[in-house]
Design a protein around this motif. Structure first.
Motif, PDB file in Angstrom:
ATOM      1  N   UNK A  63       0.867  -1.170   0.000  1.00  0.00           N
ATOM      2  CA  UNK A  63       0.000   0.000   0.000  1.00  0.00           C
ATOM      3  C   UNK A  63       0.902   1.218   0.000  1.00  0.00           C
ATOM      4  N   UNK A  64       0.560   2.194  -0.804  1.00  0.00           N
ATOM      5  CA  UNK A  64       1.408   3.369  -0.939  1.00  0.00           C
ATOM      6  C   UNK A  64       0.597   4.645  -0.941  1.00  0.00           C
ATOM      7  N   UNK A  65       1.200   5.726  -0.448  1.00  0.00           N
ATOM      8  CA  UNK A  65       0.547   7.029  -0.368  1.00  0.00           C
ATOM      9  C   UNK A  65       1.418   8.080  -1.042  1.00  0.00           C
ATOM     10  N   UNK A  66       0.765   9.028  -1.698  1.00  0.00           N
ATOM     11  CA  UNK A  66       1.500  10.136  -2.286  1.00  0.00           C
ATOM     12  C   UNK A  66       1.934   9.892  -3.712  1.00  0.00           C
ATOM     13  N   UNK A  67       3.193  10.137  -3.986  1.00  0.00           N
ATOM     14  CA  UNK A  67       3.701  10.135  -5.350  1.00  0.00           C
ATOM     15  C   UNK A  67       3.455   8.824  -6.084  1.00  0.00           C
ATOM     16  N   UNK A  68       3.784   7.704  -5.444  1.00  0.00           N
ATOM     17  CA  UNK A  68       3.637   6.419  -6.143  1.00  0.00           C
ATOM     18  C   UNK A  68       2.176   6.092  -6.418  1.00  0.00           C
ATOM     19  N   UNK A  69       1.269   6.560  -5.529  1.00  0.00           N
ATOM     20  CA  UNK A  69      -0.158   6.319  -5.752  1.00  0.00           C
ATOM     21  C   UNK A  69      -0.660   7.119  -6.948  1.00  0.00           C
ATOM     22  N   UNK A  70      -0.176   8.352  -7.088  1.00  0.00           N
ATOM     23  CA  UNK A  70      -0.569   9.164  -8.241  1.00  0.00           C
ATOM     24  C   UNK A  70       0.010   8.571  -9.531  1.00  0.00           C
ATOM     25  N   UNK A  71       1.196   7.997  -9.436  1.00  0.00           N
ATOM     26  CA  UNK A  71       1.787   7.322 -10.597  1.00  0.00           C
ATOM     27  C   UNK A  71       0.952   6.108 -10.979  1.00  0.00           C
ATOM     28  N   UNK A  80       6.788   3.612 -15.735  1.00  0.00           N
ATOM     29  CA  UNK A  80       7.871   4.598 -15.839  1.00  0.00           C
ATOM     30  C   UNK A  80       7.431   5.838 -16.600  1.00  0.00           C
ATOM     31  N   UNK A  81       6.602   5.655 -17.623  1.00  0.00           N
ATOM     32  CA  UNK A  81       6.070   6.795 -18.372  1.00  0.00           C
ATOM     33  C   UNK A  81       5.190   7.651 -17.461  1.00  0.00           C
ATOM     34  N   UNK A  82       4.330   6.981 -16.693  1.00  0.00           N
ATOM     35  CA  UNK A  82       3.452   7.697 -15.762  1.00  0.00           C
ATOM     36  C   UNK A  82       4.267   8.426 -14.700  1.00  0.00           C
ATOM     37  N   UNK A  83       5.355   7.816 -14.274  1.00  0.00           N
ATOM     38  CA  UNK A  83       6.223   8.427 -13.264  1.00  0.00           C
ATOM     39  C   UNK A  83       6.737   9.783 -13.737  1.00  0.00           C
ATOM     40  N   UNK A  87       6.050  15.189   9.548  1.00  0.00           N
ATOM     41  CA  UNK A  87       7.023  15.347   8.477  1.00  0.00           C
ATOM     42  C   UNK A  87       6.450  16.281   7.414  1.00  0.00           C
ATOM     43  N   UNK A  88       7.166  17.327   7.128  1.00  0.00           N
ATOM     44  CA  UNK A  88       6.739  18.274   6.094  1.00  0.00           C
ATOM     45  C   UNK A  88       7.280  17.840   4.733  1.00  0.00           C
ATOM     46  N   UNK A  89       6.572  18.226   3.704  1.00  0.00           N
ATOM     47  CA  UNK A  89       6.991  17.930   2.330  1.00  0.00           C
ATOM     48  C   UNK A  89       7.258  16.440   2.115  1.00  0.00           C
ATOM     49  N   UNK A  90       6.313  15.649   2.565  1.00  0.00           N
ATOM     50  CA  UNK A  90       6.426  14.193   2.399  1.00  0.00           C
ATOM     51  C   UNK A  90       5.916  13.818   1.007  1.00  0.00           C
ATOM     52  N   UNK A  91       6.754  13.125   0.256  1.00  0.00           N
ATOM     53  CA  UNK A  91       6.405  12.775  -1.122  1.00  0.00           C
ATOM     54  C   UNK A  91       5.837  11.373  -1.263  1.00  0.00           C
ATOM     55  N   UNK A  92       6.300  10.453  -0.432  1.00  0.00           N
ATOM     56  CA  UNK A  92       5.952   9.054  -0.658  1.00  0.00           C
ATOM     57  C   UNK A  92       6.012   8.255   0.635  1.00  0.00           C
ATOM     58  N   UNK A  93       5.016   7.397   0.826  1.00  0.00           N
ATOM     59  CA  UNK A  93       4.997   6.437   1.933  1.00  0.00           C
ATOM     60  C   UNK A  93       4.592   5.094   1.331  1.00  0.00           C
ATOM     61  N   UNK A  94       5.406   4.087   1.524  1.00  0.00           N
ATOM     62  CA  UNK A  94       5.091   2.759   0.983  1.00  0.00           C
ATOM     63  C   UNK A  94       5.312   1.687   2.044  1.00  0.00           C
ATOM     64  N   UNK A 124      -3.625  10.792  -2.261  1.00  0.00           N
ATOM     65  CA  UNK A 124      -3.903   9.582  -3.028  1.00  0.00           C
ATOM     66  C   UNK A 124      -3.202   8.390  -2.388  1.00  0.00           C
ATOM     67  N   UNK A 125      -3.861   7.237  -2.448  1.00  0.00           N
ATOM     68  CA  UNK A 125      -3.219   6.009  -2.024  1.00  0.00           C
ATOM     69  C   UNK A 125      -3.560   4.912  -3.021  1.00  0.00           C
ATOM     70  N   UNK A 126      -2.747   3.864  -3.020  1.00  0.00           N
ATOM     71  CA  UNK A 126      -3.061   2.676  -3.810  1.00  0.00           C
ATOM     72  C   UNK A 126      -2.866   1.454  -2.924  1.00  0.00           C
TER      73      UNK A 126
END
Length: 308
Positions: A140-148, A172-175, A198-205, A277-279
């Protein structure tokens, strides 16, 4: 009775072809079986939920599809059911099969399943959001990887690339596309009795095994085990460095980046003021809070080449 759950659209039709070959095998002819073809998103979960309540003679559920189908089957089983499952990799990512070391020709896999060879214990992940509780099989992932993941799922070229075995290319294209629009969030974490902001957190997996996105090792140290979950956090990182980080995922070098943090815990709570966003196993949505841990009871996975 062996139950086959087949997603005929998985792998751009590869799952249906795999099943059609399988039914002509000698092993298939010797077993009692029923097959169910999924017709829409969420159908596998509905089928499995109904079957496990109605039948008591199920020896195994064989999932011919991809990670999305495994995700649905995992949630259809329910928390109190320990019916063995076996994924036959026929999707675009197949990370669950990869994590459980399930590979080989379909007939060979079926032989192992029927012989109850290659049994292994597996603990699904558990997440709760706004009162809704569900499982994740892989990660399960939150943030950048979920949007990807969301962008990749919506892309027109995903089916074409998956058909020729290059599903990871669509990711990779979506990334690269998401890289230019993504905005980090301020996140509050509760884990191991500690509260962190944590400020400016991009990704949690969070992963049940190392594999992610069709074979990438985003958390290379993740193990199939009870209770403990590894959490990878990326924060205060530039967009260019995010791209560099993902390019090094295959080698594990990304763990050396100062913006990448890896912790281990038996549970974590995640809170965000803004929607994030999460996935879960590639299925995307959004939320503002989540509670994540491992399922307390394991299931049995059949057909693995892993040794206990």
């Amino acid at each position: 009775m062996y139950i086959f759950i087949v997603n005929p659209t998985a792998g751009n039709g590869r799952a249906r072809k795999m099943y059609n070959k399988l039914i002509n095998s000698d092993t298939y002819q010797t077993i009692n079986s029923e097959v169910y073809f999924t017709e829409y998103k969420g159908h596998a979960e509905e089928i499995v939920s109904g079957i496990v309540q109605e039948r008591s003679d199920i020896k195994a559920i064989i999932v011919i599809g991809g990670d999305g189908t495994v995700h649905e089957v995992a949630n259809g089983l329910g928390g109190e059911v320990n019916i063995p499952i076996s994924p036959f990799p026929a999707g675009s990512g197949n990370d669950f099969s990869r994590g459980c070391l399930i590979k080989g020709k379909p007939e060979q896999l079926l032989q192992r399943v029927v012989a109850h060879s290659g049994e292994m214990d597996y603990w699904f992940g558990h997440y709760e959001m706004e009162g809704i509780q569900r499982r994740f099989a892989n990660n399960i992932g939150f943030g950048f990887d979920a949007e990807v993941a969301k962008k990749a799922n919506e892309s027109r070229h995903k089916k074409v690339l998956s058909k020729i075995g290059l599903g990871i290319v669509s990711y990779l294209i979506a990334l690269v596309q998401v890289l230019f629009t993504f905005k980090p969030k301020d996140i509050t974490f509760l884990y191991n009795g500690e509260k962190r902001q944590i400020k400016n957190c991009s990704l949690i997996t969070i992963g049940n095994h190392p594999y992610y996105g069709g074979g990438m090792k985003l958390i290379p140290t993740a193990k199939i085990e009870p209770k403990k979950i590894p959490v990878l956090i990326v924060h205060s990182i530039s967009k260019i460095k995010v791209l560099t980080m993902f390019l090094t995922v295959l080698t594990g070098y990304h763990l050396r980046f100062k913006e990448v943090e890896l912790i281990e815990t038996e549970g974590i709570e995640i809170y965000s003021k803004d929607k994030i966003y999460f996935h879960a196993d590639g299925e995307t949505n959004d939320c503002t809070e989540a509670i994540i841990k491992k399922e307390s009871k394991c299931i049995t996975v059949l057909g693995s080449l892993n040794k206990k």
